[in-house]
Write an enzyme that holds these catalytic residues in place. Sequence first.
Site, PDB file in Angstrom:
ATOM      1  N   GLU A   1     -93.350  76.197 -22.253  1.00 10.27           N
ATOM      2  CA  GLU A   1     -94.492  75.881 -21.559  1.00 10.27           C
ATOM      3  C   GLU A   1     -95.454  76.891 -21.479  1.00 10.27           C
ATOM      4  OE1 GLU A   1     -93.769  72.876 -18.370  1.00 10.27           O
ATOM      5  OE2 GLU A   1     -91.841  73.809 -18.406  1.00 10.27           O
TER       6      GLU A   1
ATOM      7  N   SER B   1     -92.744  69.645 -19.132  1.00  4.41           N
ATOM      8  CA  SER B   1     -93.969  69.269 -19.931  1.00  4.41           C
ATOM      9  C   SER B   1     -93.082  68.072 -21.081  1.00  4.41           C
ATOM     10  CB  SER B   1     -94.357  70.409 -20.790  1.00  4.41           C
ATOM     11  OG  SER B   1     -95.108  71.222 -19.712  1.00  4.41           O
TER      12      SER B   1
ATOM     13  N   TYR C   1    -101.585  67.202 -22.255  1.00  3.31           N
ATOM     14  CA  TYR C   1    -102.451  68.444 -22.457  1.00  3.31           C
ATOM     15  C   TYR C   1    -103.396  68.362 -23.488  1.00  3.31           C
ATOM     16  CZ  TYR C   1     -98.494  70.020 -19.556  1.00  3.31           C
ATOM     17  OH  TYR C   1     -97.597  69.994 -18.555  1.00  3.31           O
TER      18      TYR C   1
ATOM     19  N   ARG D   1     -94.779  68.380  -6.996  1.00  2.00           N
ATOM     20  CA  ARG D   1     -95.292  67.023  -7.647  1.00  2.00           C
ATOM     21  C   ARG D   1     -93.935  66.487  -8.073  1.00  2.00           C
ATOM     22  NH1 ARG D   1     -96.940  67.870 -12.918  1.00  2.00           N
ATOM     23  NH2 ARG D   1     -95.124  66.522 -13.593  1.00  2.00           N
TER      24      ARG D   1
ATOM     25  N   ASP E   1     -92.103  62.934  -9.635  1.00  2.00           N
ATOM     26  CA  ASP E   1     -92.414  62.002 -10.750  1.00  2.00           C
ATOM     27  C   ASP E   1     -91.597  60.674 -10.537  1.00  2.00           C
ATOM     28  OD1 ASP E   1     -94.312  63.650 -11.617  1.00  2.00           O
ATOM     29  OD2 ASP E   1     -93.079  64.488 -13.282  1.00  2.00           O
TER      30      ASP E   1
ATOM     31  N   GLU F   1     -87.909  63.173 -11.413  1.00  2.00           N
ATOM     32  CA  GLU F   1     -87.744  64.598 -11.526  1.00  2.00           C
ATOM     33  C   GLU F   1     -89.051  65.369 -10.512  1.00  2.00           C
ATOM     34  OE1 GLU F   1     -90.242  66.892 -14.713  1.00  2.00           O
ATOM     35  OE2 GLU F   1     -88.749  65.413 -15.662  1.00  2.00           O
TER      36      GLU F   1
ATOM     37  N   ASN G   1     -91.273  68.791  -9.634  1.00  2.00           N
ATOM     38  CA  ASN G   1     -91.928  69.846 -10.403  1.00  2.00           C
ATOM     39  C   ASN G   1     -92.319  70.701  -9.090  1.00  2.00           C
ATOM     40  OD1 ASN G   1     -92.368  69.133 -13.410  1.00  2.00           O
ATOM     41  ND2 ASN G   1     -92.676  67.421 -12.043  1.00  2.00           N
TER      42      ASN G   1
ATOM     43  N   GLY H   1     -98.657  71.524 -13.161  1.00  2.00           N
ATOM     44  CA  GLY H   1     -99.946  72.173 -14.040  1.00  2.00           C
ATOM     45  C   GLY H   1    -101.040  72.141 -13.188  1.00  2.00           C
TER      46      GLY H   1
END
Length: 322
Positions: A26, A155, A224, A263, A265, A278, A280, A284
């Site tokens: 990443e 990612s 991205y 965050r 998900d 998951e 995070n 990002g």
Amino acid sequence: MNPERAVSQLNALGRIGVLCGGDGGERPVSLKSGERVHGALTGAGVDAVLVDLDENPIQTLMRAGLGAAVVMLHGHWGEDGRIQSALDLLRIPYCGSGPRGSMLAFDKYISKQLWRTYGLPTPDWLLLGGGADCDAVPDWAAGRGLCIKPVREGSSLGITLLEPDAGAQAVRAAYAEAAQYGPSVLAEVRCTGAEVTVGLLEGRTLPPLLIEPAGAFYDYAAKYQRGDTGYHCPAPLPEATLNQLEKLGARAFELLGCRSWGRVDFILDAAGAPQLIELNTVPGMTDHSLVPKAAAAVGIDFAGCVLRLAADALDPRTENAP
């Protein structure tokens, strides 16, 4: 939050290091996040420096002479608890989750076990520790689609989606792809509903955001590189589902002992119910990223978002516990 006061307090700590880069998969995303966050901090008047933790992260930290740190190091080192442990040892204040919460969230197998233990919904899974385990997966899946992914990576790196009729050969190939990022691999039952994320800022949930990728799922390119991913915030979902997503996001965050921002998900299952995928702890902060989009939906611009997460370094740090 008073922006002028936050800037003054941050500058009183000394130079703020925006930690980014690293040597993992990443790295490119982390550099982009770091550059944007560094630009927002200096634009607000914070004495900040970009610190690329590449080959010798500990030595680099010790030489940097930092008063505090904003961790923008995604994946290994940044989200597995190691950089947080180093910062604690060096007595450098930092924002976000501590070593324990970071480690628990980064390991998808452990986080799913904890969530399931406390009754939170997450898709069924098998832990694959070697290629020989792959032969048993199709029978276990019983005609359900699968998501094969590394236990400790982010990612969407190393992820393969398999259809319900996939055989052992396809599972072995998917395992080989995921195992490039570590020997522990999850075979997770695949949900086919909408992908939704719940950001947290200052420990509070932001409105759920629905992701509409042009491809099969929200992969690395969609996150991205591509410009055709759709983002909807607040998510166009029933009010009851939105409330459930916010409650589950906050509880998942709390159970893993995470702090300040992150965050969570989700994917909706066939019945439209949220399933935890998951968490995070260093999401990002690029121009494609989700937490800034969710913050903007409640009137917090990017600079304000960055100041809020950086200000967490001002508070005394204690590890949370379930």
